[in-house]
Design an enzyme around this catalytic site. Structure first.
Site, mmCIF file in Angstrom:
data_model
loop_
_atom_site.group_PDB
_atom_site.id
_atom_site.type_symbol
_atom_site.label_atom_id
_atom_site.label_comp_id
_atom_site.label_asym_id
_atom_site.label_seq_id
_atom_site.Cartn_x
_atom_site.Cartn_y
_atom_site.Cartn_z
ATOM 1 N N HIS A 238 0.861 -1.197 0.000
ATOM 2 C CA HIS A 238 0.000 0.000 0.000
ATOM 3 C C HIS A 238 0.891 1.239 0.000
ATOM 4 O O HIS A 238 1.610 1.456 -0.970
ATOM 5 C CB HIS A 238 -0.942 -0.090 1.208
ATOM 6 C CG HIS A 238 -2.045 0.923 1.238
ATOM 7 N ND1 HIS A 238 -2.427 1.684 0.165
ATOM 8 C CD2 HIS A 238 -2.881 1.277 2.248
ATOM 9 C CE1 HIS A 238 -3.434 2.461 0.518
ATOM 10 N NE2 HIS A 238 -3.732 2.255 1.778
ATOM 11 N N HIS A 277 -2.716 -2.563 -9.775
ATOM 12 C CA HIS A 277 -3.680 -1.899 -8.892
ATOM 13 C C HIS A 277 -4.938 -2.741 -8.863
ATOM 14 O O HIS A 277 -5.355 -3.285 -9.890
ATOM 15 C CB HIS A 277 -4.022 -0.494 -9.417
ATOM 16 C CG HIS A 277 -4.630 0.380 -8.369
ATOM 17 N ND1 HIS A 277 -5.963 0.311 -8.024
ATOM 18 C CD2 HIS A 277 -4.077 1.312 -7.569
ATOM 19 C CE1 HIS A 277 -6.200 1.186 -7.057
ATOM 20 N NE2 HIS A 277 -5.087 1.799 -6.765
ATOM 21 N N ASP A 333 2.507 5.075 -7.111
ATOM 22 C CA ASP A 333 3.791 4.998 -6.388
ATOM 23 C C ASP A 333 4.998 4.852 -7.292
ATOM 24 O O ASP A 333 6.135 4.898 -6.807
ATOM 25 C CB ASP A 333 3.739 3.814 -5.414
ATOM 26 C CG ASP A 333 2.722 4.067 -4.321
ATOM 27 O OD1 ASP A 333 1.719 3.334 -4.264
ATOM 28 O OD2 ASP A 333 2.911 5.044 -3.572
HETATM 29 C C1 SDX Z 1 -1.619 1.927 -3.568
HETATM 30 O O1 SDX Z 1 -6.407 0.639 -3.236
HETATM 31 C C2 SDX Z 1 -5.885 1.761 -3.573
HETATM 32 O O2 SDX Z 1 -6.527 2.643 -4.127
HETATM 33 C C3 SDX Z 1 -4.408 1.899 -3.251
HETATM 34 C C4 SDX Z 1 -3.767 3.209 -3.669
HETATM 35 C C5 SDX Z 1 -4.367 4.368 -2.938
HETATM 36 O O3 SDX Z 1 -4.284 5.479 -3.461
HETATM 37 O O4 SDX Z 1 -4.806 4.154 -1.789
HETATM 38 O O5 SDX Z 1 -3.923 3.398 -5.069
HETATM 39 C C6 SDX Z 1 -2.280 3.226 -3.347
HETATM 40 O O6 SDX Z 1 -1.561 1.136 -2.670
HETATM 41 C C7 SDX Z 1 -1.085 1.613 -4.948
HETATM 42 C C8 SDX Z 1 -0.488 0.174 -5.028
HETATM 43 C C9 SDX Z 1 0.931 0.232 -4.451
HETATM 44 N N1 SDX Z 1 1.466 -1.182 -4.361
HETATM 45 C C10 SDX Z 1 2.407 -1.611 -5.187
HETATM 46 O O7 SDX Z 1 2.885 -0.975 -6.125
HETATM 47 C C11 SDX Z 1 2.894 -3.023 -4.861
HETATM 48 C C12 SDX Z 1 2.981 -3.827 -6.159
HETATM 49 N N2 SDX Z 1 1.633 -4.073 -6.631
HETATM 50 C C13 SDX Z 1 1.044 -5.356 -6.324
HETATM 51 O O8 SDX Z 1 1.358 -5.831 -5.038
HETATM 52 C C14 SDX Z 1 -0.422 -5.424 -6.711
HETATM 53 O O9 SDX Z 1 -0.539 -4.963 -7.979
HETATM 54 C C15 SDX Z 1 -1.459 -4.757 -5.838
HETATM 55 C C16 SDX Z 1 -1.343 -5.159 -4.407
HETATM 56 C C17 SDX Z 1 -1.386 -3.282 -5.954
HETATM 57 C C18 SDX Z 1 -2.813 -5.236 -6.355
HETATM 58 O O10 SDX Z 1 -2.804 -6.586 -6.121
HETATM 59 P P1 SDX Z 1 -3.940 -7.537 -6.660
HETATM 60 O O11 SDX Z 1 -5.182 -6.787 -6.999
HETATM 61 O O12 SDX Z 1 -4.057 -8.687 -5.727
HETATM 62 O O13 SDX Z 1 -3.298 -8.008 -8.007
HETATM 63 P P2 SDX Z 1 -4.092 -8.879 -9.032
HETATM 64 O O14 SDX Z 1 -4.985 -9.855 -8.354
HETATM 65 O O15 SDX Z 1 -4.723 -7.933 -10.010
HETATM 66 O O16 SDX Z 1 -2.916 -9.722 -9.729
HETATM 67 C C19 SDX Z 1 -3.214 -10.330 -10.936
HETATM 68 C C20 SDX Z 1 -1.916 -11.000 -11.353
HETATM 69 C C21 SDX Z 1 -1.348 -11.977 -10.334
HETATM 70 O O17 SDX Z 1 -0.583 -12.900 -11.075
HETATM 71 P P3 SDX Z 1 -1.233 -14.355 -11.489
HETATM 72 O O18 SDX Z 1 -1.691 -14.996 -10.221
HETATM 73 O O19 SDX Z 1 -2.384 -14.010 -12.445
HETATM 74 O O20 SDX Z 1 -0.106 -15.078 -12.167
HETATM 75 O O21 SDX Z 1 -0.887 -9.997 -11.509
HETATM 76 C C22 SDX Z 1 0.178 -10.287 -10.637
HETATM 77 C C23 SDX Z 1 -0.385 -11.143 -9.530
HETATM 78 O O22 SDX Z 1 0.656 -11.935 -8.963
HETATM 79 N N3 SDX Z 1 0.659 -9.006 -10.137
HETATM 80 C C24 SDX Z 1 1.932 -8.626 -10.144
HETATM 81 C C25 SDX Z 1 1.950 -7.331 -9.636
HETATM 82 N N4 SDX Z 1 0.700 -6.953 -9.340
HETATM 83 C C26 SDX Z 1 -0.104 -7.994 -9.646
HETATM 84 N N5 SDX Z 1 3.062 -9.287 -10.524
HETATM 85 C C27 SDX Z 1 4.220 -8.596 -10.391
HETATM 86 N N6 SDX Z 1 4.300 -7.329 -9.922
HETATM 87 C C28 SDX Z 1 3.200 -6.674 -9.529
HETATM 88 N N7 SDX Z 1 3.290 -5.458 -9.075
#
Ligand code: SDX
Length: 399
Positions: A238, A277, A333
């Site tokens: 986050h 996201h 971010d």
């Molecule tokens: C913020 O909610 C909000 O609005 C948050 C925010 C706000 O203003 O409050 O916008 C701020 O928190 C932005 C996010 C910051 N976090 C990061 O940058 C950390 C990296 N991102 C990931 O951890 C992830 O993308 C999340 C946590 C942000 C979202 O996670 P999800 O929704 O669980 O991801 P998903 O289910 O859409 O994933 C789908 C696939 C998965 O792979 P498979 O199982 O299909 O093989 O995409 C992969 C995930 O493993 N994946 C990633 C990834 N994000 C998703 N793989 C590598 N790197 C990533 N960053």
């Protein structure tokens, strides 16, 4: 499933779902607050005005604006008790831990703010009490952030200035001693930080805002609820992501290492911080604006060398089927950490620069929940998928 209600429409009216504050269209990469597109607010508003809009639902008129700014900037002082709590933290404490502790302490030292001690809820009964505490919390958030930086520098706290703007005061409280008491931060950096604060102020029901609203629904004081929300934001998935992006780009080190790094991400050995996201399945509109802010900061502070690696990383990921097929794009971010680094903040101070502006969004949702949730506690249900009904097994009969 077998008679268990998976989704109860009655849940909708517990104010857990509906909101008038922020709308996000994840497929279009669109974000608006109270009807105003984020692009217009970033260009034409400033952080304190956007905070007023989020919390009270309209752009302030001249009188409201003047009063609001005066009140917030004259409630930036923190008491000696809270300073002692902050000063007691080790110099290497993570600033977010200091921030969480300081707000918990504010709750402890403001008994009139604590309904649990009063046996009634001041905020439901008296809008003046609610608004007074909103002003106090927003005013003190910047001071607490600056104080946590001074702990890190092992330097005395610097008193806030009520004649400066919100972000100008924040930068002043961090640097004034070394620059002298009439120090005025570079206006280009103040503007850049203020724009970043607008972009981070609210984002619908994200993890930390859900925490604020959930904890606040128990009718605990808002200082304790802010401490809980800040703890949620601290996590690297986050608000901690802006710090994690820089650690990731530094670890990659050069443009030549970008593709090998992305192969590790695809093998799930690494996470591409700053990408993806839960809601945006297209680019995060804030990310595009922040990239433009970066150029103005680099002009004032010098170009951040990591920008080359970060740009190569972004470009390679956007062309790679693994990320495109999963609709993973730069989020808020991805670029912000590079700006904070160019501004000279220590790495682990970055999440606090997310937390301070997000205090406005947390307060807006807290107020909305109390105004419209008629004081009902949030109590989501779960769908039970465990074992069926069975009898207890005495020890001697267990395998
Ligand atoms: C913020 O909610 C909000 O609005 C948050 C925010 C706000 O203003 O409050 O916008 C701020 O928190 C932005 C996010 C910051 N976090 C990061 O940058 C950390 C990296 N991102 C990931 O951890 C992830 O993308 C999340 C946590 C942000 C979202 O996670 P999800 O929704 O669980 O991801 P998903 O289910 O859409 O994933 C789908 C696939 C998965 O792979 P498979 O199982 O299909 O093989 O995409 C992969 C995930 O493993 N994946 C990633 C990834 N994000 C998703 N793989 C590598 N790197 C990533 N960053």
């Amino acid at each position: 499933a077998n008679g268990i209600r998976v989704f109860d429409p009655a849940f909708l009216n517990t104010a857990a779902i509906s909101s008038k504050i922020t709308f996000i269209d994840g497929d279009r990469g669109f974000l608006m607050h109270r009807g105003y597109p984020i692009e217009q607010l970033a260009e034409k508003s400033d952080f304190l005005e956007t905070a007023y809009l989020l919390i009270y639902g309209r752009l302030p008129d001249k009188k409201q604006d003047t009063t609001w700014r005066y009140e917030v900037m004259h409630h930036t002082e923190i008491s000696e008790d809270v300073k002692k709590v902050i000063g007691s933290m080790r110099y290497d404490s993570h600033p977010m831990s200091v921030f969480v502790s300081a707000f918990a302490a504010l709750g402890a030292f403001a008994p009139e703010a604590n309904p649990a001690l009063q046996g009634r809820n001041l905020y439901l009964e008296n809008k003046d009490v609610m608004n007074k505490n909103i002003i106090r919390i927003l005013g003190k958030a910047g001071t607490i952030a600056a104080a946590s930086m001074r702990v890190r520098m092992n330097r005395p706290f610097i008193a806030p200035r009520s004649d400066y703007s919100y972000c100008e005061n924040l930068l002043y409280m961090m640097d004034a001693q070394s620059e002298g008491e009439n120090y005025r931060p570079d206006s280009r950096l103040v503007k850049a930080l203020d724009t970043l604060f607008i972009l981070h102020a609210d984002h619908e029901m994200n993890c930390s805002t859900a925490t604020m609203t959930h904890v606040g629904s128990s009718l605990v004081d808002p200082y304790s609820a802010i401490a809980a929300a800040a703890a949620a934001l601290y996590g690297p998935l986050h608000g901690g992501a802006n710090e994690a992006v820089i650690r990731m780009v530094e670890k990659i080190g050069s443009v030549d290492n970008v593709l090998p790094f992305l192969e590790k991400v695809k093998r799930k050995e690494e996470l591409l911080f700053g990408f993806g996201h839960r809601v945006y399945r297209n680019t995060d509109p804030r990310s595009k604006i922040i990239r433009e802010v970066a150029d103005s900061v680099f002009e004032a502070c010098g170009r951040e060398p990591l920008i080359e690696v970060a740009t190569a990383l972004r470009d390679a990921a956007l062309k790679d089927e693994f990320f495109v097929s999963r609709r993973l794009y730069p989020n808020v971010d991805f670029w912000s950490g590079l700006i904070y680094k160019a501004l000279g903040f220590p790495l682990d101070f970055f999440p606090i620069l997310f937390a301070v502006p997000r205090v406005a969004g947390w307060l807006a949702h807290w107020k909305q929940m109390l105004d419209h949730g008629n004081g009902k506690i949030w109590r989501p249900r779960q769908v039970y998928v465990g074992e069926g009904l069975r009898d207890y097994v005495p020890m001697e009969q267990r395998a």
